[in-house]
Design an enzyme around this catalytic site. Sequence first.
Site, PDB file in Angstrom:
ATOM      1  N   PRO A 274       0.816  -1.214   0.000  1.00  0.00           N
ATOM      2  CA  PRO A 274       0.000   0.000   0.000  1.00  0.00           C
ATOM      3  C   PRO A 274       0.851   1.266   0.000  1.00  0.00           C
ATOM      4  CG  PRO A 274       0.175  -0.869   2.218  1.00  0.00           C
ATOM      5  CD  PRO A 274       0.918  -1.824   1.340  1.00  0.00           C
ATOM      6  N   GLY A 275       0.427   2.226  -0.791  1.00  0.00           N
ATOM      7  CA  GLY A 275       1.067   3.538  -0.768  1.00  0.00           C
ATOM      8  C   GLY A 275       0.058   4.577  -0.320  1.00  0.00           C
ATOM      9  N   TYR A 317      -5.065  13.541 -13.978  1.00  0.00           N
ATOM     10  CA  TYR A 317      -6.138  12.535 -13.909  1.00  0.00           C
ATOM     11  C   TYR A 317      -7.515  13.156 -13.719  1.00  0.00           C
ATOM     12  CZ  TYR A 317      -1.973  10.006 -12.163  1.00  0.00           C
ATOM     13  OH  TYR A 317      -0.729   9.501 -11.978  1.00  0.00           O
ATOM     14  N   CYS A 343       1.594  28.435 -16.795  1.00  0.00           N
ATOM     15  CA  CYS A 343       1.136  28.885 -18.108  1.00  0.00           C
ATOM     16  C   CYS A 343       0.468  27.755 -18.866  1.00  0.00           C
ATOM     17  CB  CYS A 343       2.347  29.375 -18.885  1.00  0.00           C
ATOM     18  SG  CYS A 343       3.679  28.158 -18.850  1.00  0.00           S
ATOM     19  N   TYR A 372       1.506  10.671  -3.914  1.00  0.00           N
ATOM     20  CA  TYR A 372       1.623  11.114  -5.302  1.00  0.00           C
ATOM     21  C   TYR A 372       1.460  12.628  -5.442  1.00  0.00           C
ATOM     22  CZ  TYR A 372       0.856   6.099  -5.594  1.00  0.00           C
ATOM     23  OH  TYR A 372       0.956   4.749  -5.392  1.00  0.00           O
TER      24      TYR A 372
HETATM   25  N1  LLP Z   1       2.424  -1.891  -6.109  1.00  0.00           N
HETATM   26  C1  LLP Z   1       2.552  -1.684  -7.435  1.00  0.00           C
HETATM   27  C2  LLP Z   1       3.142  -2.726  -8.274  1.00  0.00           C
HETATM   28  C3  LLP Z   1       2.115  -0.470  -7.997  1.00  0.00           C
HETATM   29  O1  LLP Z   1       2.239  -0.278  -9.297  1.00  0.00           O
HETATM   30  C4  LLP Z   1       1.548   0.518  -7.151  1.00  0.00           C
HETATM   31  C5  LLP Z   1       1.103   1.794  -7.692  1.00  0.00           C
HETATM   32  C6  LLP Z   1       1.452   0.254  -5.776  1.00  0.00           C
HETATM   33  C7  LLP Z   1       1.883  -0.963  -5.292  1.00  0.00           C
HETATM   34  C8  LLP Z   1       0.879   1.237  -4.804  1.00  0.00           C
HETATM   35  O2  LLP Z   1      -0.458   1.509  -5.083  1.00  0.00           O
HETATM   36  P1  LLP Z   1      -1.376   2.303  -4.027  1.00  0.00           P
HETATM   37  O3  LLP Z   1      -1.514   1.456  -2.806  1.00  0.00           O
HETATM   38  O4  LLP Z   1      -0.730   3.593  -3.742  1.00  0.00           O
HETATM   39  O5  LLP Z   1      -2.659   2.445  -4.760  1.00  0.00           O
HETATM   40  N2  LLP Z   1       0.176   8.504  -9.592  1.00  0.00           N
HETATM   41  C9  LLP Z   1      -1.114   7.849  -9.454  1.00  0.00           C
HETATM   42  C10 LLP Z   1      -0.997   6.496  -8.814  1.00  0.00           C
HETATM   43  C11 LLP Z   1      -0.065   5.560  -9.548  1.00  0.00           C
HETATM   44  C12 LLP Z   1       0.039   4.228  -8.875  1.00  0.00           C
HETATM   45  C13 LLP Z   1       1.047   3.383  -9.536  1.00  0.00           C
HETATM   46  N3  LLP Z   1       1.254   2.111  -8.922  1.00  0.00           N
HETATM   47  C14 LLP Z   1      -2.046   8.764  -8.663  1.00  0.00           C
HETATM   48  O6  LLP Z   1      -1.645   9.870  -8.310  1.00  0.00           O
HETATM   49  O7  LLP Z   1      -3.204   8.421  -8.430  1.00  0.00           O
END
Ligand code: LLP
Length: 413
Positions: A274-275, A317, A343, A372
Amino acid sequence: MPGFYRDDHQLACDGVPLAPLAADLGTPLYVYSAGTIRANYQALDAAFGAHPHAIHYAMKANSALALVRLMRGLGAAADANSAGEIDVALRAGFEPSQIVFTGVGKTRVELERAITLGVKAINAESAGELTRIDALARQLGTRARVALRINPDIDAGTHPHISTGRHENKFGVPVDEAVAIFGAAAQWPHLSLVAIHSHVGSQVTDTTPIGRAAEIAAGTARRLIAGGARLEYVDLGGGFSISYDGLPVPTPADYAARMLPPMRALGLPVVVEPGRFLIGPAGILLARVVDVKTRSGGRRFAVLDAGMTELIRPALYGAFHRIEPLQPRDAAPVLHEVVGPLCESSDVVGSDRALPPLEVDDLVAIRDTGAYGFAMASNYLRRPLPAEVLVDGGTWHVIRRRQTIDDLLALEE
Ligand code: LLP
């Protein structure tokens, strides 16, 4: 009180009022709540309960050293997506055995680094990558631990830019191909295939595809084990959602209720990455209004000193982030077009926002920007990256100072 809340109408974080902080340190400014990070980590950890599990923090969401260190202190492991993130993880005190290394296009230099360190697993994306890892491991006189990322061909129902589990997406290998690849494992004597990896998308607000992906990963693992593979765990990736608009989203327990039954039946530990869930709601971006203008027809623009360079999610997005004045005015709300200073017409932070009329020098908070946000910030227009502050139990400290033009020019002739 942990998190962001109003104290006599003033927005505060973990016991620290935010307007004086912004006045002291300047804007744009990222502020993180240690209390929220702890609470989110504990909620996720508790949801997986007694089933053996490891929470690998997806550093891509926010890899500020102090935050990665905080995650480690809570018991997290790490998910790194580049050699740079591996280095940050090591600097934060993680052992290589606590790091999984993910990425669609890992370079030879990155693979060499990961193999030499002996990370917990390199999450491999293709048969070709396995072949390259095997060859490098042979040259380095070692055996590399790898997990194979499967593409379960599932629509996670998220924004197309962050959906990763469909057949047409570039990620992983189809299940049958994965089984065939493992069947041929003898051709890679310098690999240990330790896990199956899957990640179907980010901000997945429907738990059904999450459950389906877990079932497919478990089914694949079972076929491989039957074929003699010695798997140690299944990595189900990240994707746990947060509420950007205040409406309910699934809880960690809802996700775990879908993920765990197939893992229990399989009898293997689960890894998650999780991120956003851990760090997203724990961060806000403070900005100041630098200009206000009204157009005939009543459109009121509030121009902030933060925009797509500090927070690209709305522009990239169409993402929604709540925007709140730090000290609300006692006046009837009017619709605002809250925009950044760049700009570009896409440099909009929030459209049609009903707020008490914003005036020049007002401070606003852009909510749920811990994930992010800073991580995707850029130096477009030679804008220095903002400072970052971590608040914990009534005290704060700057965890990254504001970039200066000298910092930027230091790299140039
Ligand atoms: N593991 C993998 C293999 C991933 O590709 C990602 C996110 C994560 C874990 C973590 O995902 P999370 O738990 O944060 O949903 N920039 C975009 C999000 C891109 C996510 C890419 N991969 C945004 O701002 O919404």
